[in-house]
Scaffold this motif. Structure first.
Motif, PDB file in Angstrom:
ATOM      1  N   ASP A   1     -12.695  -2.028  -1.880  1.00  0.00           N
ATOM      2  CA  ASP A   1     -14.134  -2.015  -1.610  1.00  0.00           C
ATOM      3  C   ASP A   1     -14.457  -2.465  -0.178  1.00  0.00           C
ATOM      4  N   SER A   2     -13.439  -2.691   0.633  1.00  0.00           N
ATOM      5  CA  SER A   2     -13.559  -3.102   2.050  1.00  0.00           C
ATOM      6  C   SER A   2     -14.275  -4.435   2.238  1.00  0.00           C
ATOM      7  N   ARG A   3     -14.309  -5.279   1.218  1.00  0.00           N
ATOM      8  CA  ARG A   3     -14.991  -6.570   1.345  1.00  0.00           C
ATOM      9  C   ARG A   3     -14.097  -7.689   1.847  1.00  0.00           C
ATOM     10  N   ARG A   4     -12.783  -7.481   1.777  1.00  0.00           N
ATOM     11  CA  ARG A   4     -11.841  -8.481   2.276  1.00  0.00           C
ATOM     12  C   ARG A   4     -10.761  -7.772   3.066  1.00  0.00           C
ATOM     13  N   VAL A   5     -10.182  -8.512   4.003  1.00  0.00           N
ATOM     14  CA  VAL A   5      -9.075  -7.987   4.794  1.00  0.00           C
ATOM     15  C   VAL A   5      -8.014  -9.080   4.885  1.00  0.00           C
ATOM     16  N   ALA A   6      -6.772  -8.661   4.806  1.00  0.00           N
ATOM     17  CA  ALA A   6      -5.644  -9.587   4.925  1.00  0.00           C
ATOM     18  C   ALA A   6      -4.755  -9.121   6.060  1.00  0.00           C
ATOM     19  N   ALA A   7      -4.086 -10.076   6.691  1.00  0.00           N
ATOM     20  CA  ALA A   7      -3.135  -9.771   7.754  1.00  0.00           C
ATOM     21  C   ALA A   7      -1.872 -10.575   7.518  1.00  0.00           C
ATOM     22  N   ALA A   8      -0.747  -9.879   7.544  1.00  0.00           N
ATOM     23  CA  ALA A   8       0.553 -10.538   7.492  1.00  0.00           C
ATOM     24  C   ALA A   8       1.235 -10.276   8.816  1.00  0.00           C
ATOM     25  N   GLY A   9       1.849 -11.283   9.346  1.00  0.00           N
ATOM     26  CA  GLY A   9       2.560 -11.187  10.618  1.00  0.00           C
ATOM     27  C   GLY A   9       2.954 -12.595  11.008  1.00  0.00           C
TER      28      GLY A   9
ATOM     29  N   VAL B   1       1.655  -6.248   3.746  1.00  0.00           N
ATOM     30  CA  VAL B   1       0.595  -6.799   2.906  1.00  0.00           C
ATOM     31  C   VAL B   1      -0.177  -5.660   2.249  1.00  0.00           C
ATOM     32  N   ALA B   2      -0.563  -5.858   0.968  1.00  0.00           N
ATOM     33  CA  ALA B   2      -1.376  -4.877   0.243  1.00  0.00           C
ATOM     34  C   ALA B   2      -2.112  -5.591  -0.886  1.00  0.00           C
ATOM     35  N   PHE B   3      -3.308  -5.111  -1.187  1.00  0.00           N
ATOM     36  CA  PHE B   3      -4.074  -5.611  -2.329  1.00  0.00           C
ATOM     37  C   PHE B   3      -3.787  -4.754  -3.550  1.00  0.00           C
ATOM     38  N   SER B   4      -3.897  -5.360  -4.733  1.00  0.00           N
ATOM     39  CA  SER B   4      -3.783  -4.600  -5.976  1.00  0.00           C
ATOM     40  C   SER B   4      -4.991  -3.669  -6.091  1.00  0.00           C
ATOM     41  N   PRO B   5      -4.903  -2.618  -6.923  1.00  0.00           N
ATOM     42  CA  PRO B   5      -6.028  -1.689  -7.058  1.00  0.00           C
ATOM     43  C   PRO B   5      -7.326  -2.362  -7.496  1.00  0.00           C
ATOM     44  N   ASP B   6      -7.228  -3.456  -8.288  1.00  0.00           N
ATOM     45  CA  ASP B   6      -8.436  -4.145  -8.740  1.00  0.00           C
ATOM     46  C   ASP B   6      -8.864  -5.282  -7.798  1.00  0.00           C
ATOM     47  N   ASN B   7      -8.186  -5.426  -6.660  1.00  0.00           N
ATOM     48  CA  ASN B   7      -8.499  -6.417  -5.618  1.00  0.00           C
ATOM     49  C   ASN B   7      -8.300  -7.864  -6.066  1.00  0.00           C
ATOM     50  N   ARG B   8      -7.601  -8.097  -7.167  1.00  0.00           N
ATOM     51  CA  ARG B   8      -7.432  -9.451  -7.698  1.00  0.00           C
ATOM     52  C   ARG B   8      -6.119 -10.107  -7.287  1.00  0.00           C
ATOM     53  N   LYS B   9      -5.183  -9.297  -6.797  1.00  0.00           N
ATOM     54  CA  LYS B   9      -3.888  -9.820  -6.380  1.00  0.00           C
ATOM     55  C   LYS B   9      -3.604  -9.325  -4.960  1.00  0.00           C
ATOM     56  N   LEU B  10      -2.849 -10.144  -4.241  1.00  0.00           N
ATOM     57  CA  LEU B  10      -2.454  -9.800  -2.885  1.00  0.00           C
ATOM     58  C   LEU B  10      -0.935  -9.862  -2.826  1.00  0.00           C
ATOM     59  N   TYR B  11      -0.328  -8.783  -2.358  1.00  0.00           N
ATOM     60  CA  TYR B  11       1.124  -8.688  -2.287  1.00  0.00           C
ATOM     61  C   TYR B  11       1.566  -8.787  -0.825  1.00  0.00           C
ATOM     62  N   VAL B  12       2.655  -9.515  -0.609  1.00  0.00           N
ATOM     63  CA  VAL B  12       3.181  -9.728   0.728  1.00  0.00           C
ATOM     64  C   VAL B  12       4.681  -9.495   0.684  1.00  0.00           C
TER      65      VAL B  12
END
Length: 188
Positions: free
Chosen positions: A79-87, A127-138
């Motif tokens: 939904d583009s409401r959050r953004v994550a950055a891994a690095g 980094v990626a979000f789950s389809p339901d935006n409830r989990k964050l994978y790194v």
């Protein structure tokens, strides 16, 4: 009109950016946001892409926690409401898909994976979000390509899911089939 721009386009303020890049649709469903970082200045650059062209970068200097430099990945929620950055480490922000503003930075240091591998320091890459935006994978880049899951609904509870193939971890990508795919780098 869908015309292509001939040749490279230099965007003001992006001379020290690198592969750490992400994109999300604007809420008007016509334009897009491009996001990248400059580790040297500890800043996030947000760029609007519209039918009229590419905007100059809006620079958001981050006071708390570092941002990725030249290596890593950005990902947006569906939904583009959050953004994550891994690095190196992991950062999470709220994102306003109308204005391009980022806020409420959460900085998470790279954990030590339980997998015993020698050499190098801890470094997050994919980094990626789950389809339901409830989990964050790194995905860790090193010392082992461990895949980690953060539960955004449970105070960022961390679960180590295992390792991907290859000596170094790479990017993660949420595909249209709802699965997250991983890349790796073999050093060659």
């Amino acid at each position: 009109d869908g015309a292509q721009i001939a040749g490279p386009t230099v965007i003001a303020g992006t001379s020290d950016s690198a592969e750490t890049l992400g994109a999300a649709p604007h809420l008007n469903l016509r334009d897009f946001w491009i996001i990248t970082s400059t580790g040297e200045r500890n800043a996030i650059l947000v760029i609007a892409v519209t039918p009229d062209g590419v905007s100059d970068a809006v620079v958001h200097v981050q006071e708390g926690g570092s941002v990725p430099g030249s290596l890593g990945q950005f990902a947006f929620t569906s939904d583009s409401r959050r953004v994550a950055a891994a690095g190196g480490a992991l950062n999470l922000w709220d994102f306003n898909a109308v204005t391009g503003e980022i806020s409420n930075q959460v900085h998470i240091a790279a954990p030590t994976p339980s997998t015993a591998v020698t050499g190098g320091g801890n470094s997050m890459y994919g980094v990626a979000f789950s389809p339901d935006n409830r989990k964050l994978y790194v995905q860790m880049y090193r010392p082992a390509p461990a895949i980690l899951q953060y539960d955004l609904d449970d105070d960022m509870a961390l679960t180590e899911l295992g390792n991907s193939n290859g000596p170094y971890g790479g990017a993660l990508s949420l595909a249209v089939d709802g699965k997250i795919y991983t890349g790796s780098y073999n050093g060659g």
